[in-house]
Write a protein that holds these residues in place. Structure first.
Motif, PDB file in Angstrom:
ATOM      1  N   UNK A  89      -7.683  -8.057  -6.260  1.00 18.68           N
ATOM      2  CA  UNK A  89      -8.042  -7.148  -5.186  1.00 18.68           C
ATOM      3  C   UNK A  89      -7.790  -5.728  -5.676  1.00 18.68           C
ATOM      4  N   UNK A  90      -8.774  -5.181  -6.374  1.00 21.85           N
ATOM      5  CA  UNK A  90      -8.762  -3.791  -6.821  1.00 21.85           C
ATOM      6  C   UNK A  90      -7.660  -3.473  -7.828  1.00 21.85           C
ATOM      7  N   UNK A  91      -7.077  -4.456  -8.490  1.00 18.17           N
ATOM      8  CA  UNK A  91      -6.001  -4.202  -9.460  1.00 18.17           C
ATOM      9  C   UNK A  91      -4.925  -3.300  -8.873  1.00 18.17           C
ATOM     10  N   UNK A  92      -4.345  -3.716  -7.782  1.00 15.25           N
ATOM     11  CA  UNK A  92      -3.327  -2.938  -7.100  1.00 15.25           C
ATOM     12  C   UNK A  92      -2.121  -2.732  -8.018  1.00 15.25           C
ATOM     13  N   UNK A  93      -1.476  -1.561  -7.919  1.00  8.44           N
ATOM     14  CA  UNK A  93      -0.300  -1.304  -8.756  1.00  8.44           C
ATOM     15  C   UNK A  93       0.900  -2.138  -8.314  1.00  8.44           C
ATOM     16  N   UNK A  94       1.878  -2.264  -9.197  1.00 10.35           N
ATOM     17  CA  UNK A  94       3.118  -2.945  -8.839  1.00 10.35           C
ATOM     18  C   UNK A  94       3.746  -2.238  -7.646  1.00 10.35           C
ATOM     19  N   UNK A  95       4.446  -2.975  -6.803  1.00 10.43           N
ATOM     20  CA  UNK A  95       5.041  -2.364  -5.610  1.00 10.43           C
ATOM     21  C   UNK A  95       6.055  -1.276  -5.945  1.00 10.43           C
ATOM     22  N   UNK A  96       5.952  -0.163  -5.229  1.00  8.53           N
ATOM     23  CA  UNK A  96       6.941   0.908  -5.333  1.00  8.53           C
ATOM     24  C   UNK A  96       8.176   0.545  -4.520  1.00  8.53           C
ATOM     25  N   UNK A  97       8.003  -0.316  -3.511  1.00  9.41           N
ATOM     26  CA  UNK A  97       9.078  -0.747  -2.624  1.00  9.41           C
ATOM     27  C   UNK A  97       8.975  -2.255  -2.457  1.00  9.41           C
ATOM     28  N   UNK A  98      10.117  -2.935  -2.507  1.00 10.27           N
ATOM     29  CA  UNK A  98      10.170  -4.377  -2.271  1.00 10.27           C
ATOM     30  C   UNK A  98      11.169  -4.634  -1.150  1.00 10.27           C
ATOM     31  N   UNK A  99      10.715  -5.370  -0.122  1.00 11.45           N
ATOM     32  CA  UNK A  99      11.554  -5.650   1.036  1.00 11.45           C
ATOM     33  C   UNK A  99      11.706  -7.154   1.217  1.00 11.45           C
ATOM     34  N   UNK A 117       6.171   1.915   4.624  1.00  7.74           N
ATOM     35  CA  UNK A 117       4.766   2.145   4.272  1.00  7.74           C
ATOM     36  C   UNK A 117       4.388   3.606   4.478  1.00  7.74           C
ATOM     37  N   UNK A 118       4.910   4.202   5.540  1.00 11.71           N
ATOM     38  CA  UNK A 118       4.607   5.616   5.814  1.00 11.71           C
ATOM     39  C   UNK A 118       5.156   6.549   4.734  1.00 11.71           C
ATOM     40  N   UNK A 119       6.104   6.088   3.938  1.00  9.36           N
ATOM     41  CA  UNK A 119       6.684   6.890   2.860  1.00  9.36           C
ATOM     42  C   UNK A 119       5.927   6.751   1.540  1.00  9.36           C
ATOM     43  N   UNK A 120       5.005   5.788   1.453  1.00  9.10           N
ATOM     44  CA  UNK A 120       4.279   5.549   0.205  1.00  9.10           C
ATOM     45  C   UNK A 120       3.354   6.709  -0.127  1.00  9.10           C
ATOM     46  N   UNK A 121       3.199   6.946  -1.422  1.00  9.40           N
ATOM     47  CA  UNK A 121       2.226   7.924  -1.880  1.00  9.40           C
ATOM     48  C   UNK A 121       0.836   7.311  -1.892  1.00  9.40           C
ATOM     49  N   UNK A 122      -0.195   8.119  -2.095  1.00  9.68           N
ATOM     50  CA  UNK A 122      -1.565   7.605  -2.118  1.00  9.68           C
ATOM     51  C   UNK A 122      -1.743   6.458  -3.117  1.00  9.68           C
ATOM     52  N   UNK A 123      -2.264   5.330  -2.633  1.00 12.49           N
ATOM     53  CA  UNK A 123      -2.537   4.180  -3.486  1.00 12.49           C
ATOM     54  C   UNK A 123      -1.326   3.344  -3.852  1.00 12.49           C
ATOM     55  N   UNK A 124      -0.119   3.765  -3.484  1.00 10.81           N
ATOM     56  CA  UNK A 124       1.074   2.982  -3.810  1.00 10.81           C
ATOM     57  C   UNK A 124       1.148   1.746  -2.913  1.00 10.81           C
ATOM     58  N   UNK A 125       1.898   0.757  -3.368  1.00 10.36           N
ATOM     59  CA  UNK A 125       2.033  -0.480  -2.611  1.00 10.36           C
ATOM     60  C   UNK A 125       3.492  -0.781  -2.313  1.00 10.36           C
ATOM     61  N   UNK A 126       3.667  -1.630  -1.309  1.00  7.96           N
ATOM     62  CA  UNK A 126       4.974  -2.218  -1.045  1.00  7.96           C
ATOM     63  C   UNK A 126       4.778  -3.706  -0.884  1.00  7.96           C
TER      64      UNK A 126
END
Length: 167
Positions: A89-99, A117-126
Motif C-alpha cells: 500500500x504505497x510503500x508506507x514508511x516505517x512507523x514513527x510511533x508505535x503504540x 496521529x495529530x503529531x505526525x509529520x506529512x506522510x509519517x505513520x504510526x
C-alpha cells in the motif's frame, strides 16, 4: 508470494446489486495459495467473518471517496506476507510511533491514537496494537484526512493498525 485476483464489486454496489455471489464465485476459482483483492464502495465488515471461516485473513485500506481495497490472503501464508502486503500500500514508511493499546479500555485506545496521529509529520505513520477492531476510530481518522490499513494478527489475538498522515 501470494498472487491476488482482483474483484471489483463497486459497479454492482452502485447499481444497487448484491455482490456476495460474485465474490464467492471468485473465491471458488482461486488456485491454492492465491488471494483475493476486493474493491468495494464501503468497508465490507460482514465479509471479514465469512472469509475468516473460509481460511482467509484480511488487510484493508481506505481509498478516496470512502471506497475500500481489501486483500484476502490464505491464512497459512498471511503471517509470512503481512509485511509485504502492508508495504504494497504505497510503500508506507516505517512507523514513527508505535503504540500498544491492548491493555487500555475504550475510549482510551482511540483517544491515544488520535492524539499521536495529530503529531505526525506529512506522510509519517504510526502503528498500534489493539484488543479489537477500532470501528469507531475509522470515521475520526477519515475526517482528519488520515489513511489506514489494518487487520487481525495471524493468531487472532490483536488488531494491528497502521495510520498514515496526509502528505
Amino acid at each position: 508470494m501470494t498472487q491476488y485476483i482482483d474483484v471489483d464489486v463497486r459497479p454492482i454496489l452502485r447499481a444497487g446489486g448484491e455482490p456476495f455471489s460474485v465474490i464467492m464465485s471468485a473465491l471458488e476459482n482461486l488456485a491454492p495459495g492465491q488471494g483475493l483483492r476486493l474493491y468495494a464502495t464501503f468497508r465490507p465488515i460482514p465479509l471479514f467473518a465469512v472469509m475468516q471461516k473460509k481460511g482467509f485473513a484480511h488487510t484493508e485500506q481506505s481509498l478516496e471517496g470512502g471506497e475500500w481495497e481489501v486483500l484476502f490472503t490464505p491464512a497459512e501464508t498471511q503471517s509470512e506476507e503481512h509485511a509485504v502486503a502492508a508495504s504494497s500500500f504505497d510503500n508506507w514508511p516505517d512507523p514513527a510511533v508505535t503504540l500498544d493499546n491492548r491493555d487500555l479500555d475504550p475510549p482510551e485506545p482511540m483517544v491515544r491514537i488520535l492524539a499521536e496521529a495529530d503529531k505526525l509529520g506529512p506522510g509519517e505513520t504510526l502503528s498500534a496494537l489493539l484488543r479489537r477492531e477500532p470501528v469507531f476510530l475509522f470515521p475520526q481518522l477519515e475526517k482528519r484526512g488520515f489513511r489506514w490499513l489494518g487487520g487481525f494478527t495471524s493468531d487472532g489475538t490483536a488488531y494491528e493498525l497502521t495510520v498514515r498522515a496526509p502528505s
